[in-house]
Every structure is written in C-alpha cells, then in structure tokens.
Design a protein around this motif. Structure first.
Motif, PDB file in Angstrom:
ATOM      1  N   ILE A 144       0.836  -1.191   0.000  1.00 28.92           N
ATOM      2  CA  ILE A 144       0.000   0.000   0.000  1.00 28.92           C
ATOM      3  C   ILE A 144       0.877   1.249   0.000  1.00 28.92           C
ATOM      4  O   ILE A 144       1.743   1.423   0.853  1.00 28.92           O
ATOM      5  N   GLY A 145       0.656   2.110  -0.966  1.00 30.50           N
ATOM      6  CA  GLY A 145       1.419   3.344  -1.070  1.00 30.50           C
ATOM      7  C   GLY A 145       2.691   3.241  -1.885  1.00 30.50           C
ATOM      8  O   GLY A 145       3.365   4.250  -2.104  1.00 30.50           O
ATOM      9  N   TYR A 181      11.315   2.448  -1.151  1.00 33.79           N
ATOM     10  CA  TYR A 181      11.027   1.069  -0.731  1.00 33.79           C
ATOM     11  C   TYR A 181      10.963   1.015   0.785  1.00 33.79           C
ATOM     12  O   TYR A 181      11.826   1.572   1.467  1.00 33.79           O
ATOM     13  N   GLU A 182       9.935   0.348   1.288  1.00 35.68           N
ATOM     14  CA  GLU A 182       9.758   0.214   2.729  1.00 35.68           C
ATOM     15  C   GLU A 182       9.437  -1.238   3.064  1.00 35.68           C
ATOM     16  O   GLU A 182       8.541  -1.836   2.454  1.00 35.68           O
ATOM     17  N   ILE A 183      10.182  -1.786   4.001  1.00 35.87           N
ATOM     18  CA  ILE A 183       9.975  -3.171   4.429  1.00 35.87           C
ATOM     19  C   ILE A 183       9.848  -3.186   5.945  1.00 35.87           C
ATOM     20  O   ILE A 183      10.699  -2.629   6.650  1.00 35.87           O
ATOM     21  N   GLU A 184       8.799  -3.835   6.433  1.00 36.60           N
ATOM     22  CA  GLU A 184       8.519  -3.862   7.861  1.00 36.60           C
ATOM     23  C   GLU A 184       8.665  -5.267   8.422  1.00 36.60           C
ATOM     24  O   GLU A 184       8.756  -6.250   7.688  1.00 36.60           O
ATOM     25  N   ASN A 185       8.675  -5.344   9.765  1.00 33.83           N
ATOM     26  CA  ASN A 185       8.683  -6.622  10.500  1.00 33.83           C
ATOM     27  C   ASN A 185       9.871  -7.509  10.131  1.00 33.83           C
ATOM     28  O   ASN A 185       9.731  -8.714   9.917  1.00 33.83           O
ATOM     29  N   LEU A 186      11.032  -6.893  10.061  1.00 31.61           N
ATOM     30  CA  LEU A 186      12.263  -7.630   9.798  1.00 31.61           C
ATOM     31  C   LEU A 186      12.864  -8.084  11.120  1.00 31.61           C
ATOM     32  O   LEU A 186      12.930  -7.320  12.085  1.00 31.61           O
ATOM     33  N   SER A 187      13.322  -9.321  11.146  1.00 34.37           N
ATOM     34  CA  SER A 187      13.924  -9.837  12.378  1.00 34.37           C
ATOM     35  C   SER A 187      15.267  -9.166  12.619  1.00 34.37           C
ATOM     36  O   SER A 187      15.989  -8.828  11.663  1.00 34.37           O
TER      37      SER A 187
END
Length: 265
Positions: A144-145, A181-187
């Motif tokens: 999204i976005g 670029y956006e990436i979430e919930n990375l360990s």
C-alpha cells in the motif's frame, strides 16, 4: 513469492574472472559490461551470432541481469558449462532479470563458465551484465502506497518565460524515475546478518543495483539505479522487529532502438 529481489553482487568485477565476447565494435569494449555505467555499452561487430562469455573457476551465482540492450524480440540462449539451461525472448529494452535456479533463495549454482548467445546477425548492444548472488528480502516490500518504478517518472525542467510572464516552454535538465522502498517486521538477526549488511555497504559506495519489488506479479517492474543516503534500519516493535525504508533514483530507459519485433503486455 512476494519478497523483494535486490541484485548488486556481480562476479564480473572479480579479478579472477575473464569476460570475453565473440566480437567487439571499436570503441564499445567488453569492459563496459561491468563498469557500473549505463550510458556506455558493449557492442558486437561482424556477421556472426553475438555471444558473451564469463569464465573462471568455481564461480557461484543464482541470477543474471542485462541492463539496457537492443535485443527486444531476439531469442536469447543461456549456457552453463556448455549446457543450454535457459531460452527467453525479452519484450523490450528494459532491464532483464533471470534466475539460474528454480526459486529465489535456492542454493546458487557453481560453475566455470556462463555464456549468453543472441540469435541475430545484427549488432547487439548491451550496457551492463550482472551475474551473481541475489539478496532476497525477509519480508515483502510494503504494498500500500508503493509507487512502481516504471510508473514513477520525474523530470526536472528549467522554465522559460517572456518578460510579460508568458510561458515559452522550458528546458529539460533531467529525466529519470524515483520511488521509495519500505519493508517492515524484519527480524533483528536478518537486519544484522551478513547478506543485508553487504547491501548496506554497497549502497554507501553509490554504485547502482537492480531491484524487483514483486518479481512474480510484475516481472517487468525492475529498477536500475542508485541510493544516495546510507540505509538506516530502525526498531519497530519492542520484540526487536525492525523496519527500513530508502529512496531510489533510477534510469528510465536506455533509448536504444530494438532489433526484433516485440509486444509490450
């Protein structure tokens, strides 16, 4: 598979690797294939089937990419240690990204020779060739976005006006594309791991890389460009999960006329 694919590793830059071509037009040398610059290129010469060969000992790779070319509509054959492993036809002059393994994340191949053959007697033009090990992100890029890179063109124009305020058009200073670029919930282990750290180090060199945000769903939405600021992962949750976002400046197209006929889907 929805994770983002990032390609920056290139065995062609290894001093122990030899890159040769079936022919080379004067001024368009094979060294241009791995100099990081998309404005120059290698170009074949003579009426023979053009090929590029990458050779060494115990080379490892799971992908290859051709950055800007004129082989849209031309059949391309890939050989690993003289065995035909892939045949494809590019749709246009956009960057090509092909896997040498079944799925991203599979164990890379080990080989002594990679060769790509173009089934044409016309002069082939290729700006850059990447062969190496890709980085598969732990999580998908935020959907999204997100602005797909091929839909994110930008132009810098210097406007020209008459003394009475009437517009006289403008002078185009720059055309390109940009997105984020956006990436979430990375360990925390993945963010601090060797693979992602290698990408962060690469970004700091301001050298280009390729990125495919959703290769399966949108295989033609591949960006080739640069990031001018270091990546800065940040804590997202109290359990240690992290996120990261970064800006990307890309080349729009190569303006290289294609040899073959092709249809853009």
């Amino acid at each position: 598979m929805t994770q983002t694919i990032i390609c920056f590793d290139n065995i062609l830059n290894d001093d122990a690797v030899t890159v040769t071509a079936s022919s080379t037009k004067d001024g368009y040398y094979v060294e241009n294939l791995y100099d990081f610059l998309s404005y120059d290129r290698w170009e074949s010469d003579e009426m023979t089937v053009p090929t590029i060969t990458v050779s060494g000992t115990d080379l490892t790779a799971d992908y290859f990419s051709i950055v800007y070319h004129n082989v849209g509509g031309v059949v391309c054959n890939v050989y690993i240690d003289s065995v035909l492993t892939d045949t494809f036809t590019p749709e246009d002059g956009a960057p090509i990204l092909r896997l040498l393994v079944d799925e991203p994340g599979d164990t890379p191949l080990t080989f002594d020779e990679f060769q790509i053959e173009f089934e044409t007697l016309e002069d082939v033009r290729v700006s850059l060739l990447y062969v190496g090990e890709l980085l598969l992100t732990e999580r998908p890029c935020k959907y999204i976005g997100h602005n797909p890179i091929n839909l994110s063109k930008k132009t810098k124009v210097s406007p020209v006006n008459a003394m009475n305020g009437q517009t006289l058009g403008g002078r185009v200073l720059y055309t390109g594309a940009s997105n984020t670029y956006e990436i979430e919930n990375l360990s925390p282990d993945w963010v601090r791991g060797d693979d992602f750290q290698a990408f962060m180090d690469h970004v700091e060199t301001v050298r280009p890389y390729l990125i495919a945000w959703r290769q399966v769903d949108y295989p033609l939405e591949i960006g080739f460009g640069w990031t001018y600021e270091p990546l800065k992962p940040q804590n997202q949750r109290t359990n240690g999960m992290m996120n990261v976002n970064w800006a990307f400046e890309a080349v729009v197209d190569s303006n290289i006329e294609q040899i073959g006929d092709y249809e853009v889907s």
